[in-house]
Design a protein around this motif. Structure first.
Motif, PDB file in Angstrom:
ATOM      1  N   UNK A 127       0.841  -1.195   0.000  1.00 21.67           N
ATOM      2  CA  UNK A 127       0.000   0.000   0.000  1.00 21.67           C
ATOM      3  C   UNK A 127       0.880   1.251   0.000  1.00 21.67           C
ATOM      4  N   UNK A 128       0.505   2.233  -0.818  1.00 24.10           N
ATOM      5  CA  UNK A 128       1.166   3.543  -0.773  1.00 24.10           C
ATOM      6  C   UNK A 128       0.185   4.560  -0.191  1.00 24.10           C
ATOM      7  N   UNK A 129       0.735   5.592   0.438  1.00 24.22           N
ATOM      8  CA  UNK A 129      -0.100   6.618   1.070  1.00 24.22           C
ATOM      9  C   UNK A 129      -0.631   7.652   0.070  1.00 24.22           C
ATOM     10  N   UNK A 130      -0.097   7.636  -1.163  1.00 24.58           N
ATOM     11  CA  UNK A 130      -0.581   8.573  -2.176  1.00 24.58           C
ATOM     12  C   UNK A 130      -1.979   8.161  -2.634  1.00 24.58           C
ATOM     13  N   UNK A 131      -2.616   9.008  -3.434  1.00 17.57           N
ATOM     14  CA  UNK A 131      -3.959   8.688  -3.922  1.00 17.57           C
ATOM     15  C   UNK A 131      -4.929   8.516  -2.770  1.00 17.57           C
ATOM     16  N   UNK A 132      -5.582   7.370  -2.729  1.00 17.87           N
ATOM     17  CA  UNK A 132      -6.538   7.060  -1.665  1.00 17.87           C
ATOM     18  C   UNK A 132      -5.878   6.327  -0.496  1.00 17.87           C
ATOM     19  N   UNK A 133      -4.549   6.258  -0.492  1.00 20.29           N
ATOM     20  CA  UNK A 133      -3.830   5.479   0.508  1.00 20.29           C
ATOM     21  C   UNK A 133      -4.077   5.881   1.949  1.00 20.29           C
ATOM     22  N   UNK A 134      -4.060   7.189   2.233  1.00 17.27           N
ATOM     23  CA  UNK A 134      -4.311   7.636   3.612  1.00 17.27           C
ATOM     24  C   UNK A 134      -5.739   7.303   4.036  1.00 17.27           C
ATOM     25  N   UNK A 135      -6.689   7.473   3.121  1.00 13.88           N
ATOM     26  CA  UNK A 135      -8.090   7.118   3.396  1.00 13.88           C
ATOM     27  C   UNK A 135      -8.199   5.613   3.656  1.00 13.88           C
ATOM     28  N   UNK A 136      -7.457   4.827   2.878  1.00 10.12           N
ATOM     29  CA  UNK A 136      -7.466   3.373   3.058  1.00 10.12           C
ATOM     30  C   UNK A 136      -6.925   3.003   4.434  1.00 10.12           C
ATOM     31  N   UNK A 137      -5.826   3.634   4.820  1.00 11.86           N
ATOM     32  CA  UNK A 137      -5.215   3.350   6.122  1.00 11.86           C
ATOM     33  C   UNK A 137      -6.130   3.706   7.288  1.00 11.86           C
ATOM     34  N   UNK A 138      -6.945   4.749   7.129  1.00 15.42           N
ATOM     35  CA  UNK A 138      -7.819   5.164   8.224  1.00 15.42           C
ATOM     36  C   UNK A 138      -9.116   4.355   8.258  1.00 15.42           C
ATOM     37  N   UNK A 139      -9.321   3.500   7.279  1.00 16.32           N
ATOM     38  CA  UNK A 139     -10.527   2.674   7.232  1.00 16.32           C
ATOM     39  C   UNK A 139     -10.280   1.301   7.820  1.00 16.32           C
ATOM     40  N   UNK A 140     -11.148   0.372   7.481  1.00 18.13           N
ATOM     41  CA  UNK A 140     -11.066  -0.996   7.982  1.00 18.13           C
ATOM     42  C   UNK A 140     -10.060  -1.783   7.147  1.00 18.13           C
ATOM     43  N   UNK A 141      -8.920  -2.078   7.739  1.00  8.91           N
ATOM     44  CA  UNK A 141      -7.859  -2.837   7.057  1.00  8.91           C
ATOM     45  C   UNK A 141      -7.806  -4.274   7.591  1.00  8.91           C
ATOM     46  N   UNK A 142      -8.910  -4.751   8.162  1.00  7.16           N
ATOM     47  CA  UNK A 142      -8.943  -6.092   8.756  1.00  7.16           C
ATOM     48  C   UNK A 142      -8.443  -7.131   7.752  1.00  7.16           C
ATOM     49  N   UNK A 143      -7.468  -7.916   8.202  1.00  4.29           N
ATOM     50  CA  UNK A 143      -6.891  -8.947   7.352  1.00  4.29           C
ATOM     51  C   UNK A 143      -5.718  -8.453   6.521  1.00  4.29           C
ATOM     52  N   UNK A 144      -5.477  -7.144   6.535  1.00  6.98           N
ATOM     53  CA  UNK A 144      -4.390  -6.583   5.728  1.00  6.98           C
ATOM     54  C   UNK A 144      -3.410  -5.767   6.582  1.00  6.98           C
ATOM     55  N   UNK A 145      -3.433  -6.007   7.889  1.00  9.34           N
ATOM     56  CA  UNK A 145      -2.541  -5.277   8.789  1.00  9.34           C
ATOM     57  C   UNK A 145      -1.070  -5.572   8.515  1.00  9.34           C
ATOM     58  N   UNK A 146      -0.786  -6.714   7.891  1.00  7.66           N
ATOM     59  CA  UNK A 146       0.593  -7.122   7.618  1.00  7.66           C
ATOM     60  C   UNK A 146       1.142  -6.565   6.301  1.00  7.66           C
ATOM     61  N   UNK A 147       0.319  -5.833   5.568  1.00  8.33           N
ATOM     62  CA  UNK A 147       0.752  -5.311   4.272  1.00  8.33           C
ATOM     63  C   UNK A 147       1.745  -4.167   4.478  1.00  8.33           C
ATOM     64  N   UNK A 148       2.889  -4.210   3.776  1.00 10.67           N
ATOM     65  CA  UNK A 148       3.843  -3.100   3.876  1.00 10.67           C
ATOM     66  C   UNK A 148       3.215  -1.801   3.369  1.00 10.67           C
ATOM     67  N   UNK A 149       3.524  -0.687   4.039  1.00  7.73           N
ATOM     68  CA  UNK A 149       2.991   0.625   3.678  1.00  7.73           C
ATOM     69  C   UNK A 149       4.161   1.579   3.458  1.00  7.73           C
ATOM     70  N   UNK A 150       4.113   2.319   2.346  1.00  6.70           N
ATOM     71  CA  UNK A 150       5.155   3.279   2.001  1.00  6.70           C
ATOM     72  C   UNK A 150       4.517   4.616   1.630  1.00  6.70           C
TER      73      UNK A 150
END
Length: 179
Positions: free
Chosen positions: A144-167
């Protein structure tokens, strides 16, 4: 391990818009993204794009306009010494219930079939939960990248994807990837 990286387009390579990217003049590369793709190419990686383009199905732009947008992207990328091998896109609107619209993995399966590879160790960079879901469903490794919708994605429900690398962005992904 296949030397392939799959990228989402809007929000990863170029700035995204809730109004859609409908013409070449609206397409603007995120600083560092084209250079990052070029660096991947120089390190021997093939780069392909997997992108939902529901603006086609919604009638917001034509296939010709989409090709013009991609020509601009290819041109700017080639000026940086990089290339994208192929662009796979879903043209359907969300209510068409297709298999290729992310979060479904159809685009990823199509990439694997056309390139003749398994996606098991292939990194897939996206900015939305549906990018991560499609990548994982196809056996790829989501980032996951923080650009685009990335910050919105991070602030939402990431259940099951907590282990995904974020840059922070694609350039940071490639910095880490090529270390």
């Amino acid at each position: 391990m296949p030397k392939l990286v799959i990228l989402d387009r809007d929000g990863v390579i170029n700035y995204d818009s809730d109004e859609y990217i409908k013409s070449p003049c609206e397409w603007k590369a995120i600083p560092g993204s084209l250079e990052a793709i070029s660096r991947l190419n120089q390190a021997g990686y093939r780069v392909v794009v997997a992108s939902n383009q529901s603006g086609l199905g919604r009638g917001l732009f034509t296939l010709d306009e989409l090709h013009q947008i991609h020509q601009k992207m290819y041109k700017e990328l080639s000026e940086m010494g990089g290339t994208i091998e192929a662009i796979f896109f879903c043209p359907h609107s969300p209510n068409e219930d297709c298999q290729c619209r992310k979060p479904r993995p159809g685009l990823f399966y199509d990439i694997a079939k056309r390139l003749g590879i398994a996606l098991m160790n292939v990194w897939a960079v996206g900015d939305s939960l549906r990018d991560l879901q499609a990548a994982r469903a196809a056996g790829a490794k989501p980032i996951l990248v923080r650009t685009g919708k990335g910050l919105r994605t991070l602030s939402g429900n990431m259940a099951g994807f907590e282990d995904v690398p974020v840059y922070d962005d694609l350039a940071a992904v490639v910095d880490n990837f090529l270390e």
